[in-house]
Design an enzyme around this catalytic site. Structure first.
Site, PDB file in Angstrom:
ATOM      1  N   CYS A 237     104.491  89.871  11.681  1.00 51.43           N
ATOM      2  CA  CYS A 237     105.326  90.071  10.489  1.00 51.43           C
ATOM      3  C   CYS A 237     104.507  90.162   9.210  1.00 51.43           C
ATOM      4  CB  CYS A 237     106.376  88.976  10.381  1.00 51.43           C
ATOM      5  SG  CYS A 237     105.671  87.331  10.193  1.00 51.43           S
TER       6      CYS A 237
ATOM      7  N   ASP B  95      98.119  85.722   6.005  1.00 52.24           N
ATOM      8  CA  ASP B  95      97.360  84.473   5.924  1.00 52.24           C
ATOM      9  C   ASP B  95      96.279  84.397   6.993  1.00 52.24           C
ATOM     10  OD1 ASP B  95      98.249  83.018   3.662  1.00 52.24           O
ATOM     11  OD2 ASP B  95     100.178  82.755   4.646  1.00 52.24           O
TER      12      ASP B  95
ATOM     13  N   GLU C 285      99.392  81.871  11.830  1.00 53.10           N
ATOM     14  CA  GLU C 285      98.763  82.462  10.648  1.00 53.10           C
ATOM     15  C   GLU C 285      97.560  81.654  10.176  1.00 53.10           C
ATOM     16  OE1 GLU C 285     101.559  82.600   7.371  1.00 53.10           O
ATOM     17  OE2 GLU C 285     102.417  80.661   7.870  1.00 53.10           O
TER      18      GLU C 285
ATOM     19  N   HIS D 138     102.502  88.051  -2.947  1.00 48.93           N
ATOM     20  CA  HIS D 138     103.937  88.122  -2.657  1.00 48.93           C
ATOM     21  C   HIS D 138     104.676  89.036  -3.626  1.00 48.93           C
ATOM     22  CE1 HIS D 138     102.962  84.753   0.003  1.00 48.93           C
ATOM     23  NE2 HIS D 138     103.907  85.310   0.731  1.00 48.93           N
TER      24      HIS D 138
HETATM   25  C1  PEP Z   1     101.784  86.172   6.528  1.00 49.86           C
HETATM   26  O1  PEP Z   1     101.078  85.259   6.127  1.00 49.86           O
HETATM   27  O2  PEP Z   1     101.344  87.174   7.130  1.00 49.86           O
HETATM   28  C2  PEP Z   1     103.251  86.140   6.284  1.00 49.86           C
HETATM   29  C3  PEP Z   1     104.054  87.026   6.837  1.00 49.86           C
HETATM   30  O3  PEP Z   1     103.744  85.206   5.447  1.00 49.86           O
HETATM   31  P1  PEP Z   1     103.555  85.240   3.866  1.00 49.86           P
HETATM   32  O4  PEP Z   1     103.049  86.601   3.477  1.00 49.86           O
HETATM   33  O5  PEP Z   1     104.879  84.933   3.272  1.00 49.86           O
HETATM   34  O6  PEP Z   1     102.558  84.163   3.606  1.00 49.86           O
HETATM   35 MG    MG Z   2     101.920  83.386   5.473  1.00 54.86          MG
END
Ligand code: PEP
Ligand code: MG
Length: 492
Positions: free
Chosen positions: A440, A393, A369, A127
């Protein structure tokens, strides 16, 4: 170069040894006795010792020069009372070098003071890296042993596009990189021409392009990059770097400001996805052996219904100010979705009783995910208004490759056949049930995968603001009808 964190035990050990070294201490003391202040005494001693280490034959001893400089610099900072914000007195942009940056730290980085950051650990999908991308800060992570060579005060080129860090570059290299930077800037200007045009292929296939954001301040960047909506607002970033949970009112204000700024454009706000690398210290999530498989996201929320209720109240109240969609993370079962829907219904009922305005047509959707959600896509699609595929994920869980672990990053392939087949299946199931589907995760912006997403008829891609116009240009250059057979074959 400024250093923002230091966790590595062996470095700490070396630093402690230096601090306890009697020669080092005596030299500082004798300088103070000569009448200089303590900070200056440490400065000249550190400088003198680093020089002596540098002249030694033994390579290991030569490397200690960086350590003594580092430890002296820290000592000076403590003596000067600057222990809080290491960038407080920084006058020009610096490269931050840290062992690891947690999202709670990255979110606080002041973009006006940071030219780039580099870390020993981390991964491209962490992140912190995601935050850097969305803030437009160049970053190179997982330097591992290369990190030892970094030293304070030097010059560095950090090329986030190819993951290269060059220390003390020579003139030719500097010129080459200045040119590279210039051509990136020129490309950005060229992309301005397609602002306002739809993301449609040469053979007429249309897709929505939206942005991912982490806080209300990023809405401006999303709008400037021509976003057709917000495909993912990671609400947990509002919760990081705080001393306590933001109350319903504080959350409401944040959501309302995003919705108001986006006007008629859809804003997908994801409920709290804390846990794993996103830790809020006040929440005291106990240490787990496998945090990515543990107490995180919707699991926390269904355990702490008080938190979910407060967040849903804030969201529904804000829905009166724009076009809101609410999304739930880390879903693995129909049961979870049904429980959430019941809770959302009781929140709406309460708001109606209070006479608080809200939009009764707010869409409720889920992140797909986990492999379980992908496999159950047919059943889940019957329960929700939309899917958004979280490829970060989904890839980590499909290949059992920790997204934070650079040692297994070679397995983490969001374009791998396993993940692509899942995306195809999820999209088919969503459309069979008449709901829309977006992507996303970070791979939504990967130009190597764009033709697959268009071929699968994904409805929306949501990417970091700096990536949007480049992705649009890519889409406008494609003719899907002429490549679909090849794409299908590659997944057989
Ligand atoms: C993902 O897992 O692709 C996602 C968009 O959520 P995060 O990266 O916040 O886990
Ligand atoms: Mg995620």
């Amino acid at each position: 170069m400024k250093e923002a964190g230091e966790n590595d035990a062996s470095i700490f050990e070396i630093h402690t040894m230096m601090l306890e070294d009697s020669d080092y201490q005596d030299a500082i003391e004798s300088a103070i006795r000569k009448g200089v202040n303590a900070e200056y005494a440490v400065y000249i001693t550190g400088w003198d010792f680093a020089g002596r280490f540098n002249e030694m034959e033994d390579e290991y001893m030569r490397e200690r020069a960086a350590d003594v400089t580092d430890v002296s610099r820290r000592l000076i900072r403590v003596l000067a009372g600057n222990t809080d914000d290491p960038l407080k007195n920084v006058k020009e942009k610096v490269v931050v070098a840290a062992d690891e940056l947690m999202p709670s730290q990255t979110i606080k980085l002041d973009k006006t003071k940071i030219a780039a950051f580099v870390t020993r650990g981390g991964s491209k999908i962490s992140h912190s890296s995601i935050l850097a991308r969305s803030k437009g800060i160049p970053a190179v992570v997982a330097l591992n042993n290369g990190f030892r060579k970094l030293c304070d005060g030097g010059y560095a080129i950090v090329d986030g596009t190819s993951g290269i860090v060059i220390l003390d570059p020579d003139v030719i290299t500097s010129i080459q990189y200045t040119q590279k930077e210039k051509s990136l800037r020129e490309n950005k200007i060229r992309l301005e021409k397609i602002r306002g045009t739809p993301a449609v292929t040469l053979d007429g296939r249309r897709i929505q392009l939206c942005c991912n954001i982490g806080n209300p301040e990023e809405v401006q960047a999303a709008l400037e990059s021509d976003a057709e909506g917000i495909g993912l607002f990671r609400s947990e970033f509002l919760f990081l770097g705080k001393r306590a949970f933001p109350a319903e009112e504080e959350q409401f204000q944040a959501y309302r400001s995003v919705l108001t700024a986006m006007g008629k454009k859809r804003v997908v706000i994801r409920t709290l996805d804390l846990g794993a690398d996103k830790q809020a210290p006040y929440f005291n999530i106990s240490k787990e052996n496998n945090p990515a498989l543990g107490y995180r996201a919707i699991r926390i929320q269904l355990d702490r219904v008080d938190l979910l209720t407060a967040q849903l109240r804030a969201l529904y109240r804000a829905s009166a100010y724009g076009k809101l969609a609410i999304m739930f993370p880390m879903i693995v079962s129909v049961y979870e979705v049904q429980t959430i829907r019941r809770l959302a219904e009781s929140v709406r009922k309460k708001l109606s009783e209070e006479g608080t305005p809200y939009d009764p047509n707010v869409e409720l959707g889920i992140m797909v995910e986990t492999p379980a959600a992908a496999i159950l896509a047919d059943r889940l699609a019957a329960e929700v208004d939309f899917f958004s595929i979280g490829t970060n994920d989904l890839t980590q869980y499909t290949y059992a490759a920790d997204r934070m672990n650079s040692k297994v990053s070679y397995l983490f392939d969001s374009g791998g056949t396993a993940v692509m087949r899942l995306i195809r299946r999820i999209t088919e199931q969503a459309h069979r049930h008449g709901i829309w589907v977006g992507i996303c995760g970070e791979s939504a912006a990967d130009p190597k995968l764009t033709e697959y997403y268009l071929h699968f008829r994904v409805d929306e891609l949501s990417v970091s603001p700096p990536a949007l116009l480049g992705l649009k240009a890519k889409i406008q250059s494609l003719r899907i009808s002429s490549v679909q057979d090849r794409l299908d074959k590659s997944l057989e």
